[in-house]
Scaffold this motif. Structure first.
Motif, PDB file in Angstrom:
ATOM      1  N   SER A 232      -6.216  -4.625  -9.404  1.00  0.00           N
ATOM      2  CA  SER A 232      -5.271  -3.927  -8.544  1.00  0.00           C
ATOM      3  C   SER A 232      -5.747  -2.504  -8.284  1.00  0.00           C
ATOM      4  CB  SER A 232      -3.879  -3.892  -9.183  1.00  0.00           C
ATOM      5  OG  SER A 232      -3.920  -3.202 -10.422  1.00  0.00           O
ATOM      6  N   GLU A 233      -5.137  -1.850  -7.308  1.00  0.00           N
ATOM      7  CA  GLU A 233      -5.512  -0.491  -6.970  1.00  0.00           C
ATOM      8  C   GLU A 233      -5.290   0.485  -8.119  1.00  0.00           C
ATOM      9  OE1 GLU A 233      -4.747   2.793  -3.410  1.00  0.00           O
ATOM     10  OE2 GLU A 233      -3.760   0.837  -3.396  1.00  0.00           O
ATOM     11  N   PRO A 234      -4.163   0.399  -8.879  1.00  0.00           N
ATOM     12  CA  PRO A 234      -4.021   1.305 -10.031  1.00  0.00           C
ATOM     13  C   PRO A 234      -5.124   1.147 -11.064  1.00  0.00           C
ATOM     14  CG  PRO A 234      -1.896   0.355  -9.448  1.00  0.00           C
ATOM     15  CD  PRO A 234      -2.911  -0.361  -8.635  1.00  0.00           C
ATOM     16  N   VAL A 235      -5.622  -0.081 -11.250  1.00  0.00           N
ATOM     17  CA  VAL A 235      -6.710  -0.294 -12.206  1.00  0.00           C
ATOM     18  C   VAL A 235      -7.971   0.418 -11.733  1.00  0.00           C
ATOM     19  CG1 VAL A 235      -8.215  -2.033 -13.227  1.00  0.00           C
ATOM     20  CG2 VAL A 235      -5.772  -2.476 -13.039  1.00  0.00           C
ATOM     21  N   VAL A 236      -8.265   0.305 -10.437  1.00  0.00           N
ATOM     22  CA  VAL A 236      -9.456   0.961  -9.900  1.00  0.00           C
ATOM     23  C   VAL A 236      -9.330   2.476  -9.993  1.00  0.00           C
ATOM     24  CG1 VAL A 236     -10.887   1.220  -7.849  1.00  0.00           C
ATOM     25  CG2 VAL A 236      -9.889  -0.989  -8.390  1.00  0.00           C
ATOM     26  N   LYS A 237      -8.150   3.010  -9.667  1.00  0.00           N
ATOM     27  CA  LYS A 237      -7.955   4.449  -9.733  1.00  0.00           C
ATOM     28  C   LYS A 237      -8.074   4.958 -11.169  1.00  0.00           C
ATOM     29  CE  LYS A 237      -5.171   5.005  -5.564  1.00  0.00           C
ATOM     30  NZ  LYS A 237      -3.866   5.429  -5.002  1.00  0.00           N
ATOM     31  N   ALA A 238      -7.562   4.197 -12.125  1.00  0.00           N
ATOM     32  CA  ALA A 238      -7.695   4.605 -13.523  1.00  0.00           C
ATOM     33  C   ALA A 238      -9.157   4.598 -13.955  1.00  0.00           C
ATOM     34  CB  ALA A 238      -6.877   3.674 -14.408  1.00  0.00           C
ATOM     35  N   LEU A 239      -9.898   3.586 -13.485  1.00  0.00           N
ATOM     36  CA  LEU A 239     -11.320   3.507 -13.827  1.00  0.00           C
ATOM     37  C   LEU A 239     -12.092   4.684 -13.240  1.00  0.00           C
ATOM     38  CD1 LEU A 239     -13.742   1.934 -14.999  1.00  0.00           C
ATOM     39  CD2 LEU A 239     -13.848   0.677 -12.840  1.00  0.00           C
ATOM     40  N   THR A 240     -11.823   5.007 -11.982  1.00  0.00           N
ATOM     41  CA  THR A 240     -12.548   6.106 -11.356  1.00  0.00           C
ATOM     42  C   THR A 240     -12.181   7.460 -11.959  1.00  0.00           C
ATOM     43  OG1 THR A 240     -10.840   6.176  -9.643  1.00  0.00           O
ATOM     44  CG2 THR A 240     -12.816   4.878  -9.189  1.00  0.00           C
ATOM     45  N   SER A 241     -10.935   7.628 -12.363  1.00  0.00           N
ATOM     46  CA  SER A 241     -10.548   8.897 -12.999  1.00  0.00           C
ATOM     47  C   SER A 241     -11.267   9.081 -14.323  1.00  0.00           C
ATOM     48  CB  SER A 241      -9.023   8.932 -13.203  1.00  0.00           C
ATOM     49  OG  SER A 241      -8.342   8.837 -11.968  1.00  0.00           O
TER      50      SER A 241
ATOM     51  N   ALA B 195     -13.578  -2.929  -1.760  1.00  0.00           N
ATOM     52  CA  ALA B 195     -13.644  -3.654  -0.491  1.00  0.00           C
ATOM     53  C   ALA B 195     -12.278  -4.196  -0.092  1.00  0.00           C
ATOM     54  CB  ALA B 195     -14.662  -4.792  -0.594  1.00  0.00           C
ATOM     55  N   SER B 196     -11.494  -4.661  -1.069  1.00  0.00           N
ATOM     56  CA  SER B 196     -10.168  -5.191  -0.771  1.00  0.00           C
ATOM     57  C   SER B 196      -9.225  -4.109  -0.271  1.00  0.00           C
ATOM     58  CB  SER B 196      -9.582  -5.863  -2.024  1.00  0.00           C
ATOM     59  OG  SER B 196     -10.397  -6.918  -2.465  1.00  0.00           O
ATOM     60  N   ILE B 197      -9.334  -2.904  -0.848  1.00  0.00           N
ATOM     61  CA  ILE B 197      -8.456  -1.803  -0.431  1.00  0.00           C
ATOM     62  C   ILE B 197      -8.658  -1.491   1.052  1.00  0.00           C
ATOM     63  CG2 ILE B 197      -8.028   0.657  -0.713  1.00  0.00           C
ATOM     64  CD1 ILE B 197      -8.592   0.283  -3.709  1.00  0.00           C
ATOM     65  N   TYR B 198      -9.901  -1.372   1.479  1.00  0.00           N
ATOM     66  CA  TYR B 198     -10.157  -1.031   2.879  1.00  0.00           C
ATOM     67  C   TYR B 198      -9.984  -2.240   3.792  1.00  0.00           C
ATOM     68  CZ  TYR B 198     -11.736   3.579   1.535  1.00  0.00           C
ATOM     69  OH  TYR B 198     -11.766   4.860   1.049  1.00  0.00           O
ATOM     70  N   ALA B 199     -10.156  -3.446   3.268  1.00  0.00           N
ATOM     71  CA  ALA B 199      -9.886  -4.637   4.078  1.00  0.00           C
ATOM     72  C   ALA B 199      -8.397  -4.743   4.396  1.00  0.00           C
ATOM     73  CB  ALA B 199     -10.378  -5.881   3.349  1.00  0.00           C
TER      74      ALA B 199
ATOM     75  N   SER C 183      -7.032  -4.449   8.158  1.00  0.00           N
ATOM     76  CA  SER C 183      -6.592  -5.785   8.590  1.00  0.00           C
ATOM     77  C   SER C 183      -7.752  -6.753   8.813  1.00  0.00           C
ATOM     78  CB  SER C 183      -5.749  -5.673   9.876  1.00  0.00           C
ATOM     79  OG  SER C 183      -4.643  -4.835   9.678  1.00  0.00           O
ATOM     80  N   TYR C 184      -8.570  -6.923   7.812  1.00  0.00           N
ATOM     81  CA  TYR C 184      -9.554  -7.997   7.818  1.00  0.00           C
ATOM     82  C   TYR C 184      -9.676  -8.521   6.397  1.00  0.00           C
ATOM     83  CZ  TYR C 184     -12.901  -4.476   6.121  1.00  0.00           C
ATOM     84  OH  TYR C 184     -13.536  -3.503   5.396  1.00  0.00           O
ATOM     85  N   THR C 185     -10.375  -9.586   6.214  1.00  0.00           N
ATOM     86  CA  THR C 185     -10.471 -10.229   4.910  1.00  0.00           C
ATOM     87  C   THR C 185     -11.904 -10.172   4.396  1.00  0.00           C
ATOM     88  OG1 THR C 185     -10.851 -12.397   5.930  1.00  0.00           O
ATOM     89  CG2 THR C 185      -8.565 -11.801   5.413  1.00  0.00           C
ATOM     90  N   ILE C 186     -12.030 -10.224   3.087  1.00  0.00           N
ATOM     91  CA  ILE C 186     -13.337 -10.299   2.450  1.00  0.00           C
ATOM     92  C   ILE C 186     -13.410 -11.577   1.631  1.00  0.00           C
ATOM     93  CG2 ILE C 186     -13.535  -7.789   2.331  1.00  0.00           C
ATOM     94  CD1 ILE C 186     -13.036  -8.133  -0.724  1.00  0.00           C
ATOM     95  N   ASP C 187     -14.602 -11.981   1.323  1.00  0.00           N
ATOM     96  CA  ASP C 187     -14.852 -13.164   0.498  1.00  0.00           C
ATOM     97  C   ASP C 187     -15.373 -12.675  -0.846  1.00  0.00           C
ATOM     98  OD1 ASP C 187     -15.591 -15.512  -0.696  1.00  0.00           O
ATOM     99  OD2 ASP C 187     -16.696 -16.301   1.021  1.00  0.00           O
ATOM    100  N   SER C 188     -14.556 -12.798  -1.882  1.00  0.00           N
ATOM    101  CA  SER C 188     -14.952 -12.270  -3.189  1.00  0.00           C
ATOM    102  C   SER C 188     -16.163 -12.998  -3.745  1.00  0.00           C
ATOM    103  CB  SER C 188     -13.774 -12.366  -4.167  1.00  0.00           C
ATOM    104  OG  SER C 188     -13.301 -13.700  -4.250  1.00  0.00           O
TER     105      SER C 188
END
Length: 598
Positions: free
Chosen positions: A220-229, A372-376, A380-385
């Motif tokens: 999730s986005e909070p997990v990524v933000k915690a990692l980057t901090s 990639a998911s955050i900006y997708a 409004s587009y999709t990515i393939d994990s």
């Protein structure tokens, strides 16, 4: 639905119904895969595909899947594995090309100082950060599905890789290494870093085969933000010794963050005033520019490239003031031109690095797919994990052949690419062009050349490119100019030093050959002629850090006829000491040079 439920004599809407099913009811039979394919699947499936013994059924299924890989099936597979085939036909050239070009060039400019800085975090020479800012970006442009994702060197991976490299290839306890020993240590560390990239890439390819891209749903986005901090804090602490000018060894293992803080606080009184001043001025320039870029994001056509401005200003300041020789300021040094010959990493190291490759692969996957998911979602587009696993796996695997260290999506350059107007993966190609230009042509400008040594009669010259027929003319003109050897005889040498250095002619010259990776017959003849002219002019020529291949070519051209083995040195430092000792013996100004030696 009549074919599925069959006939029924159940009561109508107005009739009472019995809770127990009537004897006349006919229930649907279990819907197996074979029955589903017959009812709703491809009409071209053969009815006998799912009939017969088990081994025959499996053989027919594999034959049917093999036929599906040809024709339309092969095209669908190609579209899935090469995303540019899907978005490039619909590319809006007039609306998007300018934004992709500006964003790509801006990100490429930032990649240059960032790649060199993160290479130091990885404990490898700076030029390998430029390699890691080129090959992975190019590969992800062809295989990635994140339109706004920027890949390359990432601080978290650099710290993780650097800790592993320091443990696998520790520096000797004495720390006082000669030039050859330092080159050998760097080569071993580069090999360990590229082996880590190979191992993490292989693991991500294994995850792709197992279709483990579904694990991205737990990010999730909070997990990524915690990692980057947390990563930002680790990067800041790891850079404190360099900011303060403290030559401290890297702390590895548990609680390395707190160990580094304790070491910095203990050694704080020994900070270098020159490097501390440079750090303060750099922050005073970068922080306001960052605020201006954020505040006036909508008004600026492109963000102000504060990083590249800082690099240019620092290079000019160090060149004009000789901060490295006068105040012992550490500089980047020589950036070799071109690329290294690709080679396979030492596979014997893979069992030792497996424990480090796994967390690197997981962090690469987590950060890249989440970003990639955050900006997708935003655009409004999709990515393939699973395709992202393939892209980053192949990126690390192939780039390891070119001595690159582990790479992933980068937070800072991704944000910069979006702010600068990037629209598609095409921006990555423009970024690669910038880094390629630095590697092929502009690299020497990051190390001021030639470097002269604030000592009368001594000149240290460094030549940063291969010596062959295409460069021998420039080699001759550059060296003759700085040695004061014109066509008509002895001239006043060109120097940026004080006035007394201009008046004193060059009597000893040290030619640093560490950047001369190879030499051909024409280049070797030019070097032999230079040695002859120096001998005729009474200049004592010393060669330092000349590799075996180049030295063999020069020997065949007759270099040893005018240069004795005593004039060959394994390091520039040893050659400079020998040159100073010679000047002390021969010069009437020996007292001043003795102070330099002291």
């Amino acid at each position: 639905m009549s074919g599925l439920l069959g006939a029924s004599t159940c009561p109508g809407p107005g009739e009472a119904s019995d809770p127990t099913p009537p004897l006349c009811a006919k229930f649907r039979e279990p819907l197996t895969e074979a029955r589903f394919q017959q009812l709703f699947g491809d009409t071209e499936l053969e009815p006998e595909l799912f009939s017969g013994p088990a081994w025959r059924r499996h053989c027919r299924q594999w034959k049917w899947r093999a036929r599906a890989c040809w024709g339309p099936g092969a095209w669908r597979l190609l579209l899935a594995r090469l995303p540019p085939l899907r978005w490039l036909p619909y590319y809006r050239w007039r609306a998007w090309l300018l934004g992709d070009a500006v964003a790509g060039v801006t990100v490429g400019i930032v990649h240059v100082p960032q790649g060199m800085a993160f290479a130091l975090l990885t404990s490898v020479p700076p030029v390998f950060g430029l390699y890691t800012s080129f090959f992975p970006v190019l590969i992800y442009t062809l295989l990635g599905t994140g339109r706004h994702l920027s890949t390359g060197t990432f601080a978290v991976l650099s710290l993780m890789t650097g800790s592993a490299v320091e443990r696998l290839v520790p520096e000797p306890l004495g720390g006082n290494l000669s030039g050859i020993q330092r080159e050998q240590l760097d080569a071993q560390r580069v090999g360990a870093a590229s082996a880590l990239a190979f191992g993490s890439g292989a693991l991500m390819l294994g995850m792709f085969v197992l279709q483990l891209g579904v694990l991205s749903t737990f990010l999730s986005e909070p997990v990524v933000k915690a990692l980057t901090s947390g990563a930002a804090l680790h990067v800041l602490v790891s850079q404190l010794p360099s900011l303060l000018g403290l030559p401290l060894p890297r702390q590895i293992g548990c609680f390395a963050l707190f160990k580094t803080l304790a070491a910095v606080l203990t050694a704080l009184p020994r900070s270098s005033p020159a490097e501390l001043t440079i750090s303060a001025l750099s922050l005073a320039l970068l922080v306001p520019i960052k605020e201006l870029n954020v505040r006036f994001r909508d008004r600026l056509p492109t963000p102000i490239p504060g990083e590249i401005v800082l690099v240019l200003l620092a290079s000019v300041l160090c060149f004009t003031s000789s901060l490295d020789t006068r105040y012992n300021v550490q500089i980047v040094g020589l950036l070799p031109g071109g690329f290294l010959q690709p080679h396979l990493p030492n596979l014997a190291e893979l069992p030792r690095i497996l424990a480090d490759s796994l967390p690197i692969a997981l962090v690469t996957f987590a950060v890249s797919v989440s970003l990639a998911s955050i900006y997708a979602d935003k655009y409004s587009y999709t990515i393939d994990s699973n395709q992202e696993l393939l892209a980053h796996g192949i990126s690390n695997l192939i780039s390891s052949l070119f001595s690159c260290f582990p790479n992933s999506a980068t937070l800072a350059t991704t944000s910069l690419l979006v702010d600068a107007g990037g629209n598609t993966q095409l921006a990555g190609l423009f970024s690669c062009i910038v880094v390629l230009s630095v590697l092929l042509w502009l690299g020497p400008f990051f190390h001021y050349l030639p470097k002269l040594l604030q000592v009368p009669g001594l000149c240290i010259l460094s030549y940063p490119t291969p010596l062959y027929f295409g460069t021998c003319g420039q080699f001759r003109r550059t060296l003759l100019q700085h040695l004061g050897l014109g066509e008509g005889g002895r001239e006043t040498p060109k120097t940026d030093g004080p006035s007394d250095a201009v008046a004193e002619p060059v009597r000893v010259v040290v030619l640093d050959c560490s950047g001369v990776t190879f030499a051909d017959a024409a280049g070797a003849r030019e070097a032999v002629q230079l040695a002859s002219r120096c001998r005729d002019a009474g200049i004592h020529l010393l060669l330092a850090q000349c590799n075996a291949s180049v030295l063999g070519t020069l020997t065949q051209a007759g270099l040893l006829d005018g240069v004795t083995p005593e004039q060959l040195f394994v390091s520039v430092q040893d050659a400079a000491v020998h040159a100073l000792e010679r000047l002390v013996r021969d010069s009437s100004k020996g007292s001043g040079i003795q102070e330099v030696l002291g």
